[in-house]
Write a protein that holds these residues in place. Sequence first.
Motif, PDB file in Angstrom:
ATOM      1  N   LEU A  46      -3.332 -75.109  -5.509  1.00 32.20           N
ATOM      2  CA  LEU A  46      -3.404 -74.967  -4.400  1.00 32.20           C
ATOM      3  C   LEU A  46      -4.463 -75.848  -3.702  1.00 32.20           C
ATOM      4  CD1 LEU A  46      -3.735 -71.167  -3.717  1.00 32.20           C
ATOM      5  CD2 LEU A  46      -2.417 -72.429  -2.540  1.00 32.20           C
ATOM      6  N   ARG A  83      -7.628 -77.635  -0.581  1.00 30.24           N
ATOM      7  CA  ARG A  83      -7.972 -77.251   0.542  1.00 30.24           C
ATOM      8  C   ARG A  83      -8.545 -78.205   1.166  1.00 30.24           C
ATOM      9  NH1 ARG A  83      -7.471 -73.092  -3.190  1.00 30.24           N
ATOM     10  NH2 ARG A  83      -9.036 -71.675  -3.588  1.00 30.24           N
ATOM     11  N   SER A 143       0.825 -76.598  -0.777  1.00 33.62           N
ATOM     12  CA  SER A 143      -0.044 -74.807  -0.683  1.00 33.62           C
ATOM     13  C   SER A 143      -1.154 -75.076  -0.588  1.00 33.62           C
ATOM     14  CB  SER A 143       0.828 -73.962  -1.562  1.00 33.62           C
ATOM     15  OG  SER A 143       1.823 -73.766  -1.461  1.00 33.62           O
ATOM     16  N   GLY A 144      -1.757 -74.937   0.453  1.00 37.39           N
ATOM     17  CA  GLY A 144      -2.957 -74.754   0.289  1.00 37.39           C
ATOM     18  C   GLY A 144      -3.941 -73.566   1.493  1.00 37.39           C
ATOM     19  N   TYR A 145      -5.608 -73.964   1.483  1.00 39.11           N
ATOM     20  CA  TYR A 145      -5.682 -73.565   2.378  1.00 39.11           C
ATOM     21  C   TYR A 145      -6.680 -74.664   3.598  1.00 39.11           C
ATOM     22  CZ  TYR A 145      -5.754 -69.634  -0.618  1.00 39.11           C
ATOM     23  OH  TYR A 145      -5.537 -68.246  -1.669  1.00 39.11           O
ATOM     24  N   VAL A 201      -2.313 -75.727   8.289  1.00 45.11           N
ATOM     25  CA  VAL A 201      -1.173 -76.316   7.520  1.00 45.11           C
ATOM     26  C   VAL A 201       0.219 -76.226   7.827  1.00 45.11           C
ATOM     27  CG1 VAL A 201      -1.541 -74.886   5.152  1.00 45.11           C
ATOM     28  CG2 VAL A 201      -3.712 -75.319   6.683  1.00 45.11           C
ATOM     29  N   SER A 248       2.655 -70.150  -0.170  1.00 48.47           N
ATOM     30  CA  SER A 248       1.244 -69.070   0.041  1.00 48.47           C
ATOM     31  C   SER A 248       0.453 -69.831   0.410  1.00 48.47           C
ATOM     32  CB  SER A 248       1.055 -68.177  -0.666  1.00 48.47           C
ATOM     33  OG  SER A 248       2.182 -67.748  -1.073  1.00 48.47           O
ATOM     34  N   SER A 249       0.400 -69.889   1.905  1.00 50.17           N
ATOM     35  CA  SER A 249      -0.694 -70.864   2.957  1.00 50.17           C
ATOM     36  C   SER A 249      -1.839 -70.472   3.950  1.00 50.17           C
ATOM     37  CB  SER A 249       0.063 -72.655   3.262  1.00 50.17           C
ATOM     38  OG  SER A 249       0.393 -72.817   2.785  1.00 50.17           O
ATOM     39  N   VAL A 263      -0.897 -72.064  11.090  1.00 47.70           N
ATOM     40  CA  VAL A 263       0.076 -72.396   9.989  1.00 47.70           C
ATOM     41  C   VAL A 263       1.580 -72.822  10.564  1.00 47.70           C
ATOM     42  CG1 VAL A 263       0.954 -70.957   7.810  1.00 47.70           C
ATOM     43  CG2 VAL A 263      -1.428 -71.007   8.441  1.00 47.70           C
ATOM     44  N   GLY A 276       4.749 -73.065   4.993  1.00 48.71           N
ATOM     45  CA  GLY A 276       5.090 -71.501   4.342  1.00 48.71           C
ATOM     46  C   GLY A 276       6.072 -70.874   3.757  1.00 48.71           C
ATOM     47  N   SER A 307       2.139 -66.273   3.870  1.00 48.58           N
ATOM     48  CA  SER A 307       0.940 -67.070   4.185  1.00 48.58           C
ATOM     49  C   SER A 307       0.223 -66.808   5.782  1.00 48.58           C
ATOM     50  CB  SER A 307       1.917 -68.077   5.156  1.00 48.58           C
ATOM     51  OG  SER A 307       2.263 -68.883   4.068  1.00 48.58           O
TER      52      SER A 307
END
Length: 208
Positions: free
Chosen positions: A3, A5, A29-31, A55, A60-61, A81, A84, A88
């Motif tokens: 993941l 950020r 994938s990330g936040y 994103v 899974s984001s 978003v 993903g 997500s």
Amino acid sequence: TSLTRGVELTTMVGTLRVRKNRMDLSGTSGYGLTLTSFTGTPPDTGLVANNFVSVRGGGSSLGLYLSTVGGLQVVHNSVLVSGGNTSSYGVYQTGGSGGTVHLQNNIFANTVGGYALFVQTPAAIGTMNRNGYYGEGTVYLAQWGGVACRLLSDLQAASGKEANGVVANPQFTSVTDLHANSPWLDGAGQATAGVTVDIDNQARSGSA
């Protein structure tokens, strides 16, 4: 891939300002924006305002991730978003208590089949109103505690909040330029004390 950020802020007490940022996470994938273990000290509570968070990676984001935060206003942000899987979420909140996290005048959009809003810990949420929600390919718009909400009316019933919420396609200019062009969202917000201009430094009206 691990993941990623976009911006991560953690373990803070006191005053926090996250304003007028454009965060774009792609390719993994990330936040987009992560806030963990924050406690705002009145009267200078934390403020997250006028940010664009996009994103568009895979897996899974999360657009906005709030974990064990309090004394925080999240206002006038646009979160999308667009990449993903169905795990997500536009915004995911967990932990905390005391009803001191306030979500107002935001747009939370998810076009990959997951929730626009997922609140794991309702006790942490104080005011939640005048937010815009949008989802594509999803059965459920939001989750409130253990209640999955198909419609805005379900979220209103489960939470007792969001009386003036709106469900509408925000019609963002692009996946990275999150200026909303939807007539259904124009004027749907409300002035927030201390947030008098938008991300472009243009004055906000009383309904924005």
